[in-house]
Design an enzyme around this catalytic site. Structure first.
Site, PDB file in Angstrom:
ATOM      1  N   GLU A  56       0.831  -1.210   0.000  1.00  0.00           N
ATOM      2  CA  GLU A  56       0.000   0.000   0.000  1.00  0.00           C
ATOM      3  C   GLU A  56       0.866   1.260   0.000  1.00  0.00           C
ATOM      4  O   GLU A  56       1.943   1.286   0.603  1.00  0.00           O
ATOM      5  CB  GLU A  56      -0.881   0.010   1.254  1.00  0.00           C
ATOM      6  CG  GLU A  56      -1.873  -1.121   1.270  1.00  0.00           C
ATOM      7  CD  GLU A  56      -2.459  -1.395   2.649  1.00  0.00           C
ATOM      8  OE1 GLU A  56      -3.598  -1.886   2.698  1.00  0.00           O
ATOM      9  OE2 GLU A  56      -1.801  -1.116   3.668  1.00  0.00           O
ATOM     10  N   ASP A 227      -7.626  -5.122   8.481  1.00  0.00           N
ATOM     11  CA  ASP A 227      -7.266  -3.854   7.840  1.00  0.00           C
ATOM     12  C   ASP A 227      -7.157  -3.981   6.322  1.00  0.00           C
ATOM     13  O   ASP A 227      -6.408  -3.255   5.686  1.00  0.00           O
ATOM     14  CB  ASP A 227      -5.949  -3.310   8.437  1.00  0.00           C
ATOM     15  CG  ASP A 227      -4.791  -4.284   8.291  1.00  0.00           C
ATOM     16  OD1 ASP A 227      -5.010  -5.402   7.782  1.00  0.00           O
ATOM     17  OD2 ASP A 227      -3.666  -3.930   8.672  1.00  0.00           O
TER      18      ASP A 227
HETATM   19  P1  NAD Z   1       2.425 -10.568  13.321  1.00  0.00           P
HETATM   20  O1  NAD Z   1       2.385 -11.520  12.192  1.00  0.00           O
HETATM   21  O2  NAD Z   1       3.753 -10.185  13.877  1.00  0.00           O
HETATM   22  O3  NAD Z   1       1.544 -11.133  14.537  1.00  0.00           O
HETATM   23  C1  NAD Z   1       0.268 -11.665  14.357  1.00  0.00           C
HETATM   24  C2  NAD Z   1       0.020 -12.724  15.427  1.00  0.00           C
HETATM   25  O4  NAD Z   1      -1.348 -13.158  15.308  1.00  0.00           O
HETATM   26  C3  NAD Z   1       0.902 -13.972  15.291  1.00  0.00           C
HETATM   27  O5  NAD Z   1       1.613 -14.189  16.481  1.00  0.00           O
HETATM   28  C4  NAD Z   1      -0.109 -15.091  14.987  1.00  0.00           C
HETATM   29  O6  NAD Z   1       0.265 -16.341  15.542  1.00  0.00           O
HETATM   30  C5  NAD Z   1      -1.359 -14.527  15.642  1.00  0.00           C
HETATM   31  N1  NAD Z   1      -2.622 -15.102  15.179  1.00  0.00           N
HETATM   32  C6  NAD Z   1      -2.995 -15.372  13.895  1.00  0.00           C
HETATM   33  N2  NAD Z   1      -4.252 -15.879  13.880  1.00  0.00           N
HETATM   34  C7  NAD Z   1      -4.670 -15.905  15.173  1.00  0.00           C
HETATM   35  C8  NAD Z   1      -5.881 -16.322  15.816  1.00  0.00           C
HETATM   36  N3  NAD Z   1      -6.903 -16.813  15.120  1.00  0.00           N
HETATM   37  N4  NAD Z   1      -5.979 -16.192  17.154  1.00  0.00           N
HETATM   38  C9  NAD Z   1      -4.940 -15.714  17.888  1.00  0.00           C
HETATM   39  N5  NAD Z   1      -3.755 -15.316  17.341  1.00  0.00           N
HETATM   40  C10 NAD Z   1      -3.639 -15.414  15.996  1.00  0.00           C
HETATM   41  O7  NAD Z   1       1.620  -9.268  12.831  1.00  0.00           O
HETATM   42  P2  NAD Z   1       1.644  -7.809  13.454  1.00  0.00           P
HETATM   43  O8  NAD Z   1       2.682  -6.959  12.808  1.00  0.00           O
HETATM   44  O9  NAD Z   1       1.604  -7.885  14.950  1.00  0.00           O
HETATM   45  O10 NAD Z   1       0.243  -7.261  12.901  1.00  0.00           O
HETATM   46  C11 NAD Z   1      -0.967  -7.804  13.365  1.00  0.00           C
HETATM   47  C12 NAD Z   1      -2.099  -7.343  12.489  1.00  0.00           C
HETATM   48  O11 NAD Z   1      -2.263  -5.919  12.655  1.00  0.00           O
HETATM   49  C13 NAD Z   1      -1.841  -7.545  10.989  1.00  0.00           C
HETATM   50  O12 NAD Z   1      -3.039  -8.020  10.406  1.00  0.00           O
HETATM   51  C14 NAD Z   1      -1.511  -6.168  10.460  1.00  0.00           C
HETATM   52  O13 NAD Z   1      -1.879  -6.002   9.113  1.00  0.00           O
HETATM   53  C15 NAD Z   1      -2.340  -5.306  11.378  1.00  0.00           C
HETATM   54  N6  NAD Z   1      -1.845  -3.937  11.552  1.00  0.00           N
HETATM   55  C16 NAD Z   1      -2.782  -2.964  11.592  1.00  0.00           C
HETATM   56  C17 NAD Z   1      -2.390  -1.659  11.790  1.00  0.00           C
HETATM   57  C18 NAD Z   1      -3.419  -0.579  11.896  1.00  0.00           C
HETATM   58  O14 NAD Z   1      -3.091   0.592  11.821  1.00  0.00           O
HETATM   59  N7  NAD Z   1      -4.677  -0.904  12.105  1.00  0.00           N
HETATM   60  C19 NAD Z   1      -1.026  -1.336  11.895  1.00  0.00           C
HETATM   61  C20 NAD Z   1      -0.100  -2.366  11.867  1.00  0.00           C
HETATM   62  C21 NAD Z   1      -0.524  -3.679  11.691  1.00  0.00           C
END
Ligand code: NAD
Length: 346
Positions: A56, A227
């Site tokens: 993005e 997101d």
């Molecule tokens: P990451 O991959 O480091 O961590 C995600 C975690 O979620 C992993 O540890 C995984 O095992 C766990 N997980 C997956 N499915 C699960 C479930 N059903 N139940 C419990 N745990 C589960 O990712 P991250 O960098 O921490 O990002 C997390 C999410 O936040 C991503 O989807 C990312 O796109 C989103 N994000 C959003 C924003 C925002 O501004 N809203 C900003 C950054 C990241």
């Protein structure tokens, strides 16, 4: 010269400032920038989707400054030793068009996402909130916890992840910082007794991480992981029971939890709450949902804060990025260099 904050410099700046303090500083600046929402030239981010991820571009400007972020989201990356989310971005002077700062933004995104969650929670969560369920214990999770402690004084975390190694990592990172950490046995167990439920899971799917009957009146849900189109975390029934708050509605309608609802379902603009134009939490029984997707203004704010904080310090390197011939119309003169710099020749 353009200021450069690369990964080592960003890490050092955050470490020396203190992650919680840096988040608190960005939260304060977000309050100011969200309050002047109408001064920004805004657009939904431009997304390039693939079956397993998205890249993005997030641009925004006010009368004086322009910023953009390049960011990806690839939930399957950690299985290959890579980050789910990585980012870099730029902050520029609108009057000359020259860049002021180029920065890594993987760490900065974690800070600004936590700061935005903190700002929303300050307006939407019950002020006596002390317990947070943290569902998804990956890269964002520690920052989210620190943001909520800074905003509200959260002391207990009820953590849950489908990967026990992620729970181990979160516990070892945050227990030394004074959090009371409870390892839940399921997502439902994590939500038990939580004042705030934060979801930060990564899966490009219409997932239901939190079911409606686990969410009691008075809870604030901070949903940051859904997101993208086709990527959600909440039972739609939670949304129907809740007052919903969004960043930039045109983008959230496409990417947020509310993609599960009718396009006309009412939502509230977070900026209007921050500016005092719309009430946030109205009673102790309200269920509030911050349907966070991440908006370019948050990156603008973080970059603006970083640029001011590091200017003239050891945290800002220099990058010779803009061609500046002695005669501004003689760009060709730059080809008459005496020799190839050693760094390029090697
Ligand atoms: P990451 O991959 O480091 O961590 C995600 C975690 O979620 C992993 O540890 C995984 O095992 C766990 N997980 C997956 N499915 C699960 C479930 N059903 N139940 C419990 N745990 C589960 O990712 P991250 O960098 O921490 O990002 C997390 C999410 O936040 C991503 O989807 C990312 O796109 C989103 N994000 C959003 C924003 C925002 O501004 N809203 C900003 C950054 C990241």
């Amino acid at each position: 010269m353009v200021m450069l904050v690369d990964v080592p410099r960003m890490s050092a700046w955050i470490r020396d400032t203190g992650a919680q303090q840096a988040i608190a500083q960005i939260t304060a600046r977000l309050e100011t920038d969200f309050s002047r929402w109408n001064q920004f030239d805004k657009v939904e981010r431009i997304a390039a989707h693939s079956p397993i991820g998205v890249i993005e571009l997030m641009p925004i400007a006010d009368a004086d400054h322009y910023a953009f972020k390049y960011v990806n989201g690839h939930p399957s990356n950690p299985a290959h030793g890579l980050q789910t989310v990585t980012a870099f971005g730029a902050y520029a002077d609108v009057h000359t068009g020259y860049p002021i700062l180029i920065a890594e933004m993987t760490l900065l995104t974690a800070l600004r996402t936590a700061a935005t969650s903190a700002m929303a929670a300050r307006h939407l969560a019950r002020p006596d909130s002390r317990v947070m369920a943290m569902l998804g214990n990956g890269s964002q999770s520690e920052f989210q916890a620190l943001g909520m402690r800074s905003a509200l004084g959260i002391t207990q975390l009820r953590i849950w992840d489908i990967d026990p190694a992620a729970m181990d990592k979160l516990e070892s990172n945050l227990a030394p910082l004074g959090f009371d950490i409870v390892r839940a046995t399921s997502a439902e167990d994590a939500c038990h007794g939580a004042d705030i439920i934060t979801t930060a899971t990564a899966d490009k799917a219409l997932a239901t991480i939190v079911h409606s009957d686990w969410v009691t009146p008075g809870t604030h849900v901070n949903a940051i992981g859904g997101d993208c189109p086709g990527k959600t975390e909440l039972d739609a029934e939670i949304l129907r029971r809740a007052r919903i708050f969004v960043e930039y509605e045109p983008q959230t309608r496409i990417e947020g939890e509310i993609q599960q609802l009718d396009p006309g379902h009412p939502v509230n603009a977070l900026w209007q709450v921050v500016a005092g134009e719309t009430p946030g939490r109205m009673s102790t029984e309200d269920i509030t949902v911050f349907d966070s997707v991440g908006f370019a203004l948050e990156d603008f704010t973080a970059l603006a804060h970083l640029a001011e904080a590091v200017a003239g310090t050891e945290y800002a390197g220099e990058l010779d990025l803009v061609a500046e011939p002695h005669d501004p119309r003689d760009l060709f003169s730059l080809l008459q260099v005496p020799a190839i710099p050693r760094t390029l020749a090697s």
